[in-house]
Structures are given as structure tokens and as C-alpha cells.
Design a protein around this motif. Structure first.
Motif, mmCIF file in Angstrom:
data_model
loop_
_atom_site.group_PDB
_atom_site.id
_atom_site.type_symbol
_atom_site.label_atom_id
_atom_site.label_comp_id
_atom_site.label_asym_id
_atom_site.label_seq_id
_atom_site.Cartn_x
_atom_site.Cartn_y
_atom_site.Cartn_z
ATOM 1 N N ILE A 107 48.666 -2.785 -12.658
ATOM 2 C CA ILE A 107 47.626 -1.755 -12.545
ATOM 3 C C ILE A 107 48.258 -0.364 -12.558
ATOM 4 C CG2 ILE A 107 45.812 -0.817 -11.057
ATOM 5 C CD1 ILE A 107 45.323 -3.688 -10.076
ATOM 6 N N ASN A 108 49.427 -0.238 -11.928
ATOM 7 C CA ASN A 108 50.156 1.026 -11.962
ATOM 8 C C ASN A 108 50.482 1.431 -13.397
ATOM 9 O OD1 ASN A 108 53.160 2.242 -12.046
ATOM 10 N ND2 ASN A 108 52.100 3.025 -10.231
ATOM 11 N N HIS A 109 50.933 0.477 -14.208
ATOM 12 C CA HIS A 109 51.182 0.744 -15.633
ATOM 13 C C HIS A 109 49.907 1.223 -16.319
ATOM 14 C CE1 HIS A 109 55.258 -0.863 -16.700
ATOM 15 N NE2 HIS A 109 55.117 -1.464 -15.520
ATOM 16 N N LEU A 110 48.793 0.571 -15.997
ATOM 17 C CA LEU A 110 47.523 0.887 -16.657
ATOM 18 C C LEU A 110 47.063 2.294 -16.315
ATOM 19 C CD1 LEU A 110 45.263 -0.375 -18.413
ATOM 20 C CD2 LEU A 110 44.141 -1.045 -16.281
ATOM 21 N N ILE A 111 47.085 2.646 -15.040
ATOM 22 C CA ILE A 111 46.606 3.957 -14.610
ATOM 23 C C ILE A 111 47.550 5.072 -15.050
ATOM 24 C CG2 ILE A 111 46.081 5.373 -12.581
ATOM 25 C CD1 ILE A 111 45.111 2.858 -11.178
ATOM 26 N N ARG A 117 57.841 1.898 -21.649
ATOM 27 C CA ARG A 117 57.008 0.868 -21.047
ATOM 28 C C ARG A 117 56.004 0.331 -22.071
ATOM 29 N NH1 ARG A 117 55.740 3.256 -14.921
ATOM 30 N NH2 ARG A 117 57.778 2.677 -14.033
ATOM 31 N N PRO A 118 55.526 -0.911 -21.895
ATOM 32 C CA PRO A 118 54.686 -1.552 -22.925
ATOM 33 C C PRO A 118 53.445 -0.762 -23.329
ATOM 34 C CG PRO A 118 55.437 -3.168 -21.330
ATOM 35 C CD PRO A 118 55.864 -1.834 -20.795
ATOM 36 N N LEU A 119 52.745 -0.165 -22.370
ATOM 37 C CA LEU A 119 51.555 0.614 -22.728
ATOM 38 C C LEU A 119 51.929 1.936 -23.383
ATOM 39 C CD1 LEU A 119 49.061 0.073 -19.769
ATOM 40 C CD2 LEU A 119 48.644 -0.407 -22.189
ATOM 41 N N ALA A 120 53.010 2.550 -22.922
ATOM 42 C CA ALA A 120 53.426 3.837 -23.479
ATOM 43 C C ALA A 120 53.828 3.707 -24.948
ATOM 44 C CB ALA A 120 54.586 4.415 -22.662
ATOM 45 N N LEU A 154 51.512 -3.266 -25.868
ATOM 46 C CA LEU A 154 50.370 -3.941 -25.258
ATOM 47 C C LEU A 154 49.198 -2.973 -25.187
ATOM 48 C CD1 LEU A 154 52.070 -5.883 -22.299
ATOM 49 C CD2 LEU A 154 51.346 -6.805 -24.521
ATOM 50 N N LYS A 155 48.006 -3.502 -25.211
ATOM 51 C CA LYS A 155 46.791 -2.698 -25.132
ATOM 52 C C LYS A 155 46.260 -2.695 -23.701
ATOM 53 C CE LYS A 155 47.029 -2.045 -29.528
ATOM 54 N NZ LYS A 155 47.553 -0.745 -30.018
ATOM 55 N N PRO A 156 45.515 -1.637 -23.326
ATOM 56 C CA PRO A 156 44.968 -1.559 -21.967
ATOM 57 C C PRO A 156 44.171 -2.791 -21.562
ATOM 58 C CG PRO A 156 44.739 0.553 -23.051
ATOM 59 C CD PRO A 156 45.261 -0.390 -24.087
ATOM 60 N N ALA A 157 43.379 -3.347 -22.473
ATOM 61 C CA ALA A 157 42.577 -4.524 -22.140
ATOM 62 C C ALA A 157 43.463 -5.716 -21.796
ATOM 63 C CB ALA A 157 41.655 -4.875 -23.307
ATOM 64 N N GLN A 158 44.584 -5.850 -22.493
ATOM 65 C CA GLN A 158 45.515 -6.940 -22.198
ATOM 66 C C GLN A 158 46.133 -6.773 -20.810
ATOM 67 O OE1 GLN A 158 47.796 -6.138 -25.886
ATOM 68 N NE2 GLN A 158 47.639 -8.346 -26.272
ATOM 69 N N VAL A 159 46.521 -5.554 -20.499
ATOM 70 C CA VAL A 159 47.146 -5.288 -19.207
ATOM 71 C C VAL A 159 46.142 -5.486 -18.079
ATOM 72 C CG1 VAL A 159 48.312 -3.544 -17.801
ATOM 73 C CG2 VAL A 159 48.803 -3.706 -20.245
ATOM 74 N N ALA A 201 47.827 0.233 -5.692
ATOM 75 C CA ALA A 201 47.372 0.331 -7.075
ATOM 76 C C ALA A 201 46.256 1.353 -7.266
ATOM 77 C CB ALA A 201 46.903 -1.043 -7.563
ATOM 78 N N ILE A 202 45.351 1.439 -6.304
ATOM 79 C CA ILE A 202 44.186 2.309 -6.464
ATOM 80 C C ILE A 202 44.336 3.616 -5.674
ATOM 81 C CG2 ILE A 202 41.685 2.476 -6.266
ATOM 82 C CD1 ILE A 202 42.725 0.380 -8.286
ATOM 83 N N VAL A 203 44.586 3.502 -4.365
ATOM 84 C CA VAL A 203 44.624 4.704 -3.525
ATOM 85 C C VAL A 203 45.826 5.579 -3.879
ATOM 86 C CG1 VAL A 203 44.736 5.583 -1.163
ATOM 87 C CG2 VAL A 203 43.408 3.519 -1.670
ATOM 88 N N TYR A 204 47.031 4.966 -3.925
ATOM 89 C CA TYR A 204 48.222 5.770 -4.238
ATOM 90 C C TYR A 204 48.279 6.150 -5.715
ATOM 91 C CZ TYR A 204 52.965 6.875 -5.602
ATOM 92 O OH TYR A 204 54.062 7.479 -6.172
ATOM 93 N N THR A 205 48.295 5.136 -6.606
ATOM 94 C CA THR A 205 48.474 5.416 -8.033
ATOM 95 C C THR A 205 47.295 6.182 -8.614
ATOM 96 O OG1 THR A 205 49.784 3.401 -8.267
ATOM 97 C CG2 THR A 205 48.941 4.388 -10.276
ATOM 98 N N GLY A 206 46.085 5.772 -8.245
ATOM 99 C CA GLY A 206 44.906 6.378 -8.847
ATOM 100 C C GLY A 206 44.513 7.715 -8.274
#
Length: 305
Positions: free
Chosen positions: A58-62, A76-79, A83-88, A123-128
Motif C-alpha cells: 500500500i505504501n508503494h501504491l500511495i 520501484r515496480p510502480l515507478a 506493475l499497474k496500480p490495480a495489480q498492486v 499504510a493509511i495514517v502515516y503514508t497517506g
């Protein structure tokens, strides 16, 4: 070029997660006088690992926008678009769901609840939110990353002992206090990356000199906090000796960072901080579990704390 399996494996941040799992293992061993129960240990570690891996994905995604402009994370894979966001997202949800299923069904609901709270916190509070909102992001959000010893402790005891919560939270406090000097040393070295990505890390918002002072102050606080297990009777002299030596070395690194010999010295502080935490928890484990057997063999009298 990494294969598709390697790309998914990278999403789990294996080096970071391995340190998380290690502190959870130590929490498990410290929670009981002998060997921890096998089923709760194995499935507890599996569930904790899966949750940490899910949070990492989730950290990669955000952070995909940030990762693209930072040299440290540009591959990184998303960068890179491998890989695509939906896959992650699907991968992260699968790992998180598997974690909760295992912990609820095969460990205990309390561990599942605490692990889920830690996952959301990181994943949400810190990263997001916190990472982009305040230079104190790593301090406030550090509680989520410091939770694994508590999770390991809860997995094997269900927190039913009179001192379970107090001792487990003491381990959390150690990791929580360790996190700022650990991460800010990296942030000093990578401050240009964070500035380019518009992430308000402390060296970017308050300058390197101020951050160095904060690292020194937190390292002093960490030294004091690591004395507490011996003071409250949770551990004995073997741990205390190790904590003093390791802490003195960390203090030397933090003091040297105030006037470093070169720009790379901040990374040496960061690298030592990783070794420091692993060694500190190893001393806790040795003191608690191995010393009652090793001391008589060496002709020493072991008096448990």
C-alpha cells in the motif's frame, strides 16, 4: 531485469519487513518462560509478515508519485510502470485478507485486531496523511511501525498475564524511540530527494543542523529507555551490558554527526542504527532465554531479573 515474481516480492519491502518480523519473534520469546507455543508462533509470524507486506505494498501504491522523482525509489515496480496500480492494490488486499484470516482463525482475535490497527496506522495514517502533513511524521506515525514486538507478545499470550501489556509496550517504546534517529539520518542524506518530492521531512523544513540536534537528543532518550527493561526487572545484567555498549556507540555516531567527516556519514549512522536494533533485541533474547542455560555451563551464577 527482475521477473514478475521479483517485482511483487519488491512490493513487500523484504529487508524492512525482516527487521519487523525479527522484533516480533523476540517479543514472542520474551513473553513466555520457555519456548513459545508452536502453532501460535508459526501462524502468528506468518500473519504479522503478511500484514507488514500488505502495508508495504500500500505504501508503494500511495507513494508512486513520490517514488518517481526520488533517486532512491525510482526503480520501484510502480515507478517504472512494470506493475499497474490495480495489480498492486489487488496484491495488497490479498495479503491483508490472508493475514487477518490466519490471525483470527489460528492465533487469536486480539492479535488480529492489533495487527490490523498497525497496518492501517502505517499504510493509511502515516503514508497517506502524516508523511505529507508534518515534519514530525515519522515521530507520530512511528507507533505503527513499533508495534511488532507487541503483536508477537499478544500472539503467544493473548495478553492474559499480569505484566503482559506493560512489558510488551516497553518493547514498543524502545522501537518507537529508535525510529526518529534511524530515519532522520537517512533523511539528511536523501534531503534533496525529499525536497524534490515535496515531502516535508525534518531536514527539508528545519535544516540539517536542527535535524542533527534532534537525532542526538532522541539518541540520548533512546539510551535511557533501553535501560528500563533491566530497571523494571524484565531483563538482567547480560542485556544491560549489551545495551550500554550498543547505546554508547550510537551516542558516538550521533555526536559525530554534529560535525561529520563527510556527507556520507549520515548513511553510516543509518546503517549502524539497523545493526543496533537487531543487536539490542538479540541481547534481550539471549538474556531472557539462553542465559539460564549458558551461565551454569560457563561456571557462572545466573540470577534472573
Amino acid at each position: 531485469m527482475k521477473g514478475i515474481a521479483g517485482q511483487y516480492w519488491e512490493l513487500t519491502k523484504p529487508r524492512v519487513v525482516s527487521l519487523i518480523v525479527f522484533t516480533a519473534v523476540v517479543g514472542m520469546f520474551l513473553a513466555v518462560p520457555g519456548l513459545p507455543p508452536l502453532r501460535e508462533s508459526v501462524f502468528g509470524l506468518l500473519g504479522i509478515w503478511l500484514a507488514a507486506a500488505s502495508a508495504a505494498a500500500i505504501n508503494h501504491l500511495i507513494d508512486q508519485r513520490i517514488d518517481k522523482v526520488m533517486a532512491r525509489t525510482a526503480n520501484r515496480p510502480l515507478a517504472t510502470g512494470t506493475l499497474k496500480p490495480a495489480q498492486v492494490l489487488a496484491f495488497a488486499v490479498f495479503l491483508g485478507a490472508a493475514s487477518m484470516t490466519i490471525l483470527i482463525a489460528l492465533v487469536n482475535p486480539l492479535t488480529a485486531a492489533l495487527t490490523f490497527a498497525s497496518l492501517i496506522g502505517y499504510a493509511i495514517v502515516y503514508t497517506g496523511f502524516l508523511k505529507r502533513a508534518t515534519p514530525q511524521n515519522i515521530v507520530i506515525g512511528g507507533i505503527a511501525g513499533a508495534a511488532p514486538p507487541l503483536l508477537g507478545w499478544a500472539a503467544v499470550t493473548n495478553m492474559q498475564g499480569p505484566w503482559d501489556w506493560a512489558y510488551a509496550w516497553l518493547l514498543v517504546l524502545i522501537v518507537f524511540t529508535w525510529t526518529p534517529p534511524h530515519f532522520w539520518a537517512l533523511a539528511i542524506f536523501r534531503r534533496a530527494d525529499y525536497a524534490r518530492a515535496l515531502v516535508p521531512m525534518l531536514p527539508v523544513t528545519h535544516g540539517v543542523k536542527y535535524t542533527r540536534w534532534q537525532i542526538l537528543l532522541y539518541t540520548v532518550l533512546l539510551f535511557v529507555v533501553t535501560m528500563l527493561p533491566a530497571i523494571v526487572g524484565m531483563s538482567g545484567w547480560f542485556y544491560l551490558g549489551g545495551a550500554i555498549v550498543l547505546g554508547a556507540m550510537f551516542l558516538w555516531y550521533a555526536w559525530k554527526l554534529m560535525d561529520p567527516p563527510d556527507e556520507f556519514f549520515a548513511m553510516r549512522v543509518f546503517n549502524y542504527s539497523v545493526v543496533y536494533l537487531m543487536a539490542l533485541f538479540a541481547f534481550l533474547l539471549l538474556d531472557h532465554w539462553l542465559m539460564p542455560w549458558l551461565a551454569p555451563a560457563a561456571g557462572l551464577e545466573f540470577v534472573p531479573a
